[in-house]
Design an enzyme around this catalytic site. Structure first.
Site, PDB file in Angstrom:
ATOM      1  N   LYS A   1     -44.965 -47.881  39.598  1.00 22.88           N
ATOM      2  CA  LYS A   1     -43.532 -47.674  39.353  1.00 22.88           C
ATOM      3  C   LYS A   1     -42.730 -48.127  40.568  1.00 22.88           C
ATOM      4  O   LYS A   1     -42.055 -49.146  40.518  1.00 22.88           O
ATOM      5  CB  LYS A   1     -43.265 -46.220  38.989  1.00 22.88           C
TER       6      LYS A   1
ATOM      7  N   TRP B   1     -46.486 -34.660  31.766  1.00 21.88           N
ATOM      8  CA  TRP B   1     -47.474 -35.038  32.784  1.00 21.88           C
ATOM      9  C   TRP B   1     -48.008 -33.831  33.539  1.00 21.88           C
ATOM     10  O   TRP B   1     -49.217 -33.740  33.819  1.00 21.88           O
ATOM     11  CB  TRP B   1     -46.909 -36.087  33.754  1.00 21.88           C
TER      12      TRP B   1
ATOM     13  N   ASP C   1     -47.267 -34.375  42.148  1.00 20.07           N
ATOM     14  CA  ASP C   1     -47.467 -35.665  41.482  1.00 20.07           C
ATOM     15  C   ASP C   1     -46.138 -36.407  41.553  1.00 20.07           C
ATOM     16  O   ASP C   1     -45.220 -36.135  40.786  1.00 20.07           O
ATOM     17  CB  ASP C   1     -47.881 -35.426  40.022  1.00 20.07           C
TER      18      ASP C   1
HETATM   19  N1  PMP Z   1     -48.179 -38.699  36.409  1.00 19.85           N
HETATM   20  C1  PMP Z   1     -46.966 -39.211  36.111  1.00 19.85           C
HETATM   21  C2  PMP Z   1     -45.739 -38.492  36.569  1.00 19.85           C
HETATM   22  C3  PMP Z   1     -46.870 -40.399  35.387  1.00 19.85           C
HETATM   23  O1  PMP Z   1     -45.680 -40.903  35.092  1.00 19.85           O
HETATM   24  C4  PMP Z   1     -48.059 -41.056  34.973  1.00 19.85           C
HETATM   25  C5  PMP Z   1     -48.043 -42.357  34.218  1.00 19.85           C
HETATM   26  N2  PMP Z   1     -46.897 -42.788  33.701  1.00 19.85           N
HETATM   27  C6  PMP Z   1     -49.282 -40.461  35.279  1.00 19.85           C
HETATM   28  C7  PMP Z   1     -49.311 -39.294  36.020  1.00 19.85           C
HETATM   29  C8  PMP Z   1     -50.580 -41.088  34.850  1.00 19.85           C
HETATM   30  O2  PMP Z   1     -50.779 -42.219  35.609  1.00 19.85           O
HETATM   31  P1  PMP Z   1     -51.960 -43.267  35.320  1.00 19.85           P
HETATM   32  O3  PMP Z   1     -51.656 -43.935  34.047  1.00 19.85           O
HETATM   33  O4  PMP Z   1     -51.867 -44.151  36.531  1.00 19.85           O
HETATM   34  O5  PMP Z   1     -53.233 -42.493  35.284  1.00 19.85           O
END
Ligand code: PMP
Length: 361
Positions: free
Chosen positions: A197, A102, A173
């Site tokens: 989450k 991520w 994040d």
């Molecule tokens: N950052 C992290 C740490 C994530 O776990 C996720 C999704 N699992 C995201 C960003 C992306 O999130 P989204 O699908 O809401 O765009």
């Protein structure tokens, strides 16, 4: 129906009492004769709900007064764009710490909007993946901000120390770690998290931003991604995701009833210890992250005999333990054990894993 424990990484299970309350209030919220999702976001009822949710989040996270709390659209990935758009002026660069998939994706997206310097902090040279101590991160001079992801949802890597950036705004994040353990918000310039989450359903993204960082957005920033505009309009510049906001509010109330973040952190640490201790004690399963960087929320594990993967997942499902398949990037299994997962769910998983191992050894 017997109780199902859902280990999905997100959208993830929500607390049962929250779901039951939402069900009771579904078509007649607060005697309005309407569902909350049918009300104007500018109605006095919804405005009161929105304010209360923010107040509760502020209390839970002890958010200082010089921070704005924004309720946005667009998920974590939306913020991958919004962060550079709001914080990266022309001619400057930003440091992106990479510790997994991520943070790597965040860096890639940010590069569409400015100069990005990526710094890989993982160390895969040993048997277990490790992470460089924060003091050894090679931050560059003059960065507009430093971005990192304290909990990598896919890789199961968590960085518990907060880096010292010598006054450069730190952007985190926290999609998969927010509200799972105590943090000091004042150490951060911006914290953001997709809701799906530890907060509520998908469709809502929380942004916590220090006030002095507002007002420097790049010219082409879309209005709905502009933090200053969003803050000035109480997150209602356009129609916010009202039902997700309502559910997030219920989750915040539930968390307060549990004793807040400190209390849930104690339970989260118990749950994680139970699962990691079992994996470490077994010759049948393994986790490959160095113990001090193991995620409290997302526990990846592998069967030593991967040919049993499909059978493991099928039998787990029959035992009402669902969504254990690992992310396609890393394979194997992953148990996401967010705040809403009761310890009984982890006990049931460990019991199942032990029985499955016995059956195949
Ligand atoms: N950052 C992290 C740490 C994530 O776990 C996720 C999704 N699992 C995201 C960003 C992306 O999130 P989204 O699908 O809401 O765009």
């Amino acid at each position: 129906m017997s109780e199902v424990f859902n280990f999905c990484a997100g959208p993830a299970m929500l607390p049962k009492p929250v779901m039951k309350r939402a069900q009771t209030e579904f078509i007649n919220w607060q005697q309005t004769g309407c569902s909350v999702m049918e009300l104007s976001h500018r109605s006095k009822e919804f405005m009161a709900l929105a304010k209360q949710a923010e107040t509760n989040l502020r209390q839970l996270m002890e958010i200082p007064d010089n921070y704005k709390v924004l309720f946005c659209h667009g998920g974590g990935r939306g913020q991958f764009s919004a962060i550079p758009l709001n914080l990266l002026p022309e001619g400057k660069h930003a440091d992106y710490i990479v510790s997994g998939s991520w943070s790597s994706a965040a860096a890639k997206e940010a590069a569409n909007f400015g100069n990005i310097n990526t710094i890989d902090i993982t160390d895969g040279s040993g048997d277990q993946t490790s992470v460089l101590p924060t003091a050894e991160w090679a931050l560059s001079p003059g960065a507009a901000y430093v971005h990192y992801c304290p909990n990598e949802t896919v890789n199961g890597i968590e960085v518990f120390d907060v880096p010292n950036t010598n006054g450069v705004p730190l952007v985190a994040d926290m999609s998969s770690t927010i509200l799972s353990r105590k943090i000091d918000v004042s150490q951060f310039g911006v914290i953001y998290a997709g809701a799906q989450k530890n907060i509520g359903p998908s469709g809502l993204t929380i942004v916590i931003v220090r006030e002095d960082l507002l007002g420097n957005a790049q010219k082409q920033t879309p209005c709905i991604m502009n933090y200053k505009l969003t803050a000035e309009n109480d997150s209602m510049y356009n129609t916010p995701p009202t039902y997700a906001w309502y559910l997030a509010g219920l989750v915040f109330e539930w968390l307060k009833e549990q004793g807040g973040v400190a209390a849930i952190e104690t339970i989260n640490r118990q749950k994680a210890r139970l699962l990691y201790d079992f994996i470490d004690s077994s010759n049948f399963y393994r986790n490959n992250i160095a113990p001090q960087f193991r995620s409290l929320m997302n526990v990846p594990f592998w069967l030593n005999d991967e040919s049993l993967n499909a059978q493991f997942l099928e039998q787990a499902e029959q035992a009402d333990l669902v969504a254990l398949k690992g992310h396609r990037i890393v394979g194997g299994m992953r148990a996401s054990i967010y705040n809403a997962m009761p310890i009984e769910g982890v006990e049931a998983l460990v019991e199942f894993m032990a029985a499955f191992a016995n059956q195949h050894t």
